[in-house]
Design a protein around this motif. Structure first.
Motif, short mmCIF file in Angstrom:
data_model
loop_
_atom_site.label_atom_id
_atom_site.label_comp_id
_atom_site.label_asym_id
_atom_site.label_seq_id
_atom_site.Cartn_x
_atom_site.Cartn_y
_atom_site.Cartn_z
N LYS A 108 41.40 36.12 38.62
CA LYS A 108 40.53 36.76 39.67
C LYS A 108 39.61 37.69 39.39
N ASN A 109 38.42 37.69 39.29
CA ASN A 109 37.38 38.73 39.24
C ASN A 109 36.66 38.99 40.49
N ILE A 110 36.34 40.27 40.77
CA ILE A 110 35.86 40.67 42.17
C ILE A 110 34.52 41.69 41.61
N ASN A 111 33.48 41.27 41.94
CA ASN A 111 32.16 42.11 41.77
C ASN A 111 32.05 42.50 40.07
N TYR A 112 32.62 41.64 39.21
CA TYR A 112 32.67 41.93 37.75
C TYR A 112 31.33 42.11 37.01
N GLN A 113 30.53 40.95 37.55
CA GLN A 113 29.08 41.20 36.93
C GLN A 113 28.17 42.23 37.33
N ASP A 114 28.52 42.83 38.55
CA ASP A 114 27.71 43.98 38.96
C ASP A 114 28.26 45.23 38.22
N PHE A 115 29.65 45.29 38.11
CA PHE A 115 30.01 46.14 37.08
C PHE A 115 29.59 46.32 35.77
N LEU A 116 29.30 45.00 35.19
CA LEU A 116 28.74 44.79 33.71
C LEU A 116 27.38 45.33 33.91
#
Length: 246
Positions: A108-116
């Motif tokens: 599971k990923n949480i808020n991973y795209q914003d982090f990148l």
């Protein structure tokens, strides 16, 4: 000083035994009066010399006692060389955390795209990274008692971007790369002893990434945060959940 006194008495004895000299001096001052005055003066000088020596000795003894007391206090406050030169393996930084050795699969990923995105990663790579099948293989070795400077962590990442890094706890920073970005990394235990922290510093872009891994049973939680040094840009946080598969 008593030797000088004896010499004076001897000299005046010789003088008094000479009739001609005695007769001459008696015309001025009786010879025995001179002898008595000389003896008294010599005794005074000798006593003064003794008192001076006694004062000097007392001063020296006081200085020696003060020096001994100062040395004793200093030795009590300063650790011995044996204590100061303890090997790094005996230094316990934090109580040992659970051993993280194992193979973990991302679930599971949480808020991973914003982090990148806040790091300047493009849209296509962000989408691919967020949906990639990723596996982390950790090899965690600990010294006797754990939590020491001889502990190591090997991080082998298999996925869209693969890499293998060997870390030493509380050791100087090492250089790592993610695509075209260069970081200097240091690893340490979390104060709570629940896991480990890797701090990745990107000096070229002026930000740091703080990565914390915590193990709870077979679930490994990886929390990541971008912190910009200028304070004008707002960083992002992301969480990734892994399950142990081996």
């Amino acid at each position: 000083m008593s030797v000088n006194l004896e010499r004076l008495i001897f000299i005046f004895g010789c003088i008094s035994s000479s009739r001609e000299v005695t007769t001459f001096i008696d015309c001025i001052v009786p010879i025995y009066t001179v002898l008595a005055i000389t003896v008294i003066y010599a005794s005074y000088v000798e006593n003064k010399f003794i008192l001076q020596n006694t004062h000097i000795n007392n001063h020296i003894n006081t200085s020696i006692q003060h020096t001994q007391q100062t040395t004793q206090q200093t030795s009590q406050q300063t650790p011995s060389n044996k204590q100061q030169q303890q090997p790094a393996t005996s230094i316990i930084r934090n109580p040992p955390c659970p051993n993280l050795t194992g193979t973990y699969k991302l679930v599971k990923n949480i808020n991973y795209q914003d982090f990148l995105e806040c790091q300047g990663v493009g849209w296509a790579l962000r989408k691919a990274a967020d949906s990639a099948n990723t596996t982390h293989v950790l090899t965690h070795t600990t010294s006797a008692g754990g939590g020491g400077a001889d502990d190591t962590l090997r991080l082998d990442i298999k996925g869209l971007i693969s890499s293998t890094v060997d870390y030493g706890f509380y050791q100087p920073p090492i250089t790592t790369k993610i695509k075209d970005k260069t970081f200097t990394d240091v690893v340490s235990y979390l104060p709570s002893s629940e896991g480990v922290r890797i701090t990745k510093s990107n000096d070229a872009d002026g930000y740091d990434i703080i990565v914390e891994r915590r193990l709870d049973g077979d679930e490994l939680t990886m929390r990541q945060e971008v912190v910009f040094r200028d304070g004008r840009r707002k960083g992002k946080e992301a969480t990734q959940i892994f399950k142990r598969v081996a």
